[in-house]
Design a protein around this motif. Structure first.
Motif, PDB file in Angstrom:
ATOM      1  N   SER A 165      12.208   8.511 -29.013  1.00  0.00           N
ATOM      2  CA  SER A 165      12.650   7.115 -29.048  1.00  0.00           C
ATOM      3  C   SER A 165      11.610   6.173 -29.637  1.00  0.00           C
ATOM      4  O   SER A 165      11.938   5.063 -30.040  1.00  0.00           O
ATOM      5  CB  SER A 165      13.012   6.643 -27.639  1.00  0.00           C
ATOM      6  N   GLY A 166      10.342   6.600 -29.652  1.00  0.00           N
ATOM      7  CA  GLY A 166       9.282   5.723 -30.131  1.00  0.00           C
ATOM      8  C   GLY A 166       8.867   4.685 -29.102  1.00  0.00           C
ATOM      9  O   GLY A 166       8.243   3.683 -29.428  1.00  0.00           O
ATOM     10  N   VAL A 167       9.210   4.918 -27.854  1.00  0.00           N
ATOM     11  CA  VAL A 167       8.883   3.990 -26.763  1.00  0.00           C
ATOM     12  C   VAL A 167       7.861   4.664 -25.858  1.00  0.00           C
ATOM     13  O   VAL A 167       7.986   5.844 -25.540  1.00  0.00           O
ATOM     14  CB  VAL A 167      10.162   3.626 -25.967  1.00  0.00           C
ATOM     15  N   ALA A 168       6.856   3.936 -25.441  1.00  0.00           N
ATOM     16  CA  ALA A 168       5.805   4.483 -24.586  1.00  0.00           C
ATOM     17  C   ALA A 168       6.377   4.952 -23.245  1.00  0.00           C
ATOM     18  O   ALA A 168       7.355   4.399 -22.741  1.00  0.00           O
ATOM     19  CB  ALA A 168       4.729   3.425 -24.332  1.00  0.00           C
ATOM     20  N   VAL A 169       5.743   5.959 -22.689  1.00  0.00           N
ATOM     21  CA  VAL A 169       6.153   6.488 -21.385  1.00  0.00           C
ATOM     22  C   VAL A 169       6.166   5.371 -20.344  1.00  0.00           C
ATOM     23  O   VAL A 169       7.101   5.265 -19.541  1.00  0.00           O
ATOM     24  CB  VAL A 169       5.235   7.655 -20.954  1.00  0.00           C
ATOM     25  N   SER A 170       5.160   4.514 -20.365  1.00  0.00           N
ATOM     26  CA  SER A 170       5.106   3.416 -19.386  1.00  0.00           C
ATOM     27  C   SER A 170       6.311   2.488 -19.541  1.00  0.00           C
ATOM     28  O   SER A 170       6.856   1.991 -18.546  1.00  0.00           O
ATOM     29  CB  SER A 170       3.803   2.632 -19.529  1.00  0.00           C
ATOM     30  N   ALA A 171       6.740   2.247 -20.774  1.00  0.00           N
ATOM     31  CA  ALA A 171       7.923   1.404 -21.003  1.00  0.00           C
ATOM     32  C   ALA A 171       9.175   2.096 -20.480  1.00  0.00           C
ATOM     33  O   ALA A 171      10.053   1.443 -19.892  1.00  0.00           O
ATOM     34  CB  ALA A 171       8.076   1.077 -22.482  1.00  0.00           C
ATOM     35  N   LEU A 172       9.271   3.408 -20.646  1.00  0.00           N
ATOM     36  CA  LEU A 172      10.421   4.147 -20.117  1.00  0.00           C
ATOM     37  C   LEU A 172      10.471   4.058 -18.600  1.00  0.00           C
ATOM     38  O   LEU A 172      11.542   3.867 -18.016  1.00  0.00           O
ATOM     39  CB  LEU A 172      10.376   5.609 -20.575  1.00  0.00           C
ATOM     40  N   HIS A 173       9.317   4.168 -17.971  1.00  0.00           N
ATOM     41  CA  HIS A 173       9.262   4.012 -16.508  1.00  0.00           C
ATOM     42  C   HIS A 173       9.716   2.606 -16.114  1.00  0.00           C
ATOM     43  O   HIS A 173      10.461   2.430 -15.143  1.00  0.00           O
ATOM     44  CB  HIS A 173       7.857   4.289 -15.981  1.00  0.00           C
ATOM     45  N   PHE A 174       9.270   1.612 -16.881  1.00  0.00           N
ATOM     46  CA  PHE A 174       9.673   0.222 -16.620  1.00  0.00           C
ATOM     47  C   PHE A 174      11.185   0.077 -16.789  1.00  0.00           C
ATOM     48  O   PHE A 174      11.856  -0.540 -15.949  1.00  0.00           O
ATOM     49  CB  PHE A 174       8.927  -0.722 -17.560  1.00  0.00           C
ATOM     50  N   TYR A 175      11.732   0.616 -17.876  1.00  0.00           N
ATOM     51  CA  TYR A 175      13.182   0.558 -18.100  1.00  0.00           C
ATOM     52  C   TYR A 175      13.930   1.187 -16.927  1.00  0.00           C
ATOM     53  O   TYR A 175      14.975   0.698 -16.515  1.00  0.00           O
ATOM     54  CB  TYR A 175      13.571   1.292 -19.382  1.00  0.00           C
ATOM     55  N   ALA A 234      10.045   9.793 -24.894  1.00  0.00           N
ATOM     56  CA  ALA A 234       9.101   8.849 -25.512  1.00  0.00           C
ATOM     57  C   ALA A 234       8.877   9.186 -26.980  1.00  0.00           C
ATOM     58  O   ALA A 234       8.919   8.302 -27.847  1.00  0.00           O
ATOM     59  CB  ALA A 234       7.775   8.854 -24.753  1.00  0.00           C
ATOM     60  N   ALA A 235       8.663  10.458 -27.278  1.00  0.00           N
ATOM     61  CA  ALA A 235       8.399  10.876 -28.653  1.00  0.00           C
ATOM     62  C   ALA A 235       9.604  10.605 -29.553  1.00  0.00           C
ATOM     63  O   ALA A 235       9.464  10.094 -30.668  1.00  0.00           O
ATOM     64  CB  ALA A 235       8.031  12.355 -28.695  1.00  0.00           C
TER      65      ALA A 235
END
Length: 153
Positions: free
Chosen positions: A17-27, A14-15
């Protein structure tokens, strides 16, 4: 933040990539990225997940639907880190579409202050460029923005 491990935690991914942890879980639920679980049930991502996440973000910024992004990523090998050749093969499938999109964006940038062929005839230049809304015969919408100059009669 300097990361020196072969695998990343969800927080590190997350740090970086600049993507929120929740978005990573969604991905992950959508099959865009994958992880393995440690003995303590923590996610670990291979470093190539950074490239996949960057690809997803860039593709989304271009308005490409997640289903298409997922299909493109599914063409990459899952058992190893994708190579330059893998990414080149993937990009070839979108090259024409992206080139067309770039042309449309350039037309928008360069022509929005003039007649765009929408039929409003409100600008002085419309009477010269599109007298009597001639471009309306080619279809609805801003014809000069939608059609490439070569496609116009």
């Amino acid at each position: 933040m300097i990361i020196r491990t072969a695998e990343l935690t969800v927080g590190e991914l997350a740090a970086r990539s600049g993507v929120a942890v929740s978005a990573l879980h969604f991905y992950e639920t959508k099959g865009l990225i994958s992880s393995r679980r440690t003995a303590g049930n923590q996610r670990r991502y291979r470093r190539d997940a950074l490239r996949r996440v960057a690809f997803v973000k860039a593709s989304q910024n271009l308005g490409i639907p997640l289903a298409e992004i997922a299909a493109a990523l599914a063409s990459l090998p899952q058992e190893r880190t994708p190579t330059k050749a893998d990414w080149t093969r993937l990009s070839a499938t979108w090259r024409e579409r992206l080139s067309s999109r770039i042309e449309q964006l350039e037309r928008l940038r360069d022509n929005l202050d003039g007649c765009i062929g929408c039929g409003c005839l409100s600008l002085r230049t419309c009477r010269l460029s599109n007298p009597g809304d001639e471009l309306g015969r080619n279809g609805p919408g801003p014809r000069r923005l939608l059609e490439s100059p070569a496609a116009r009669p």
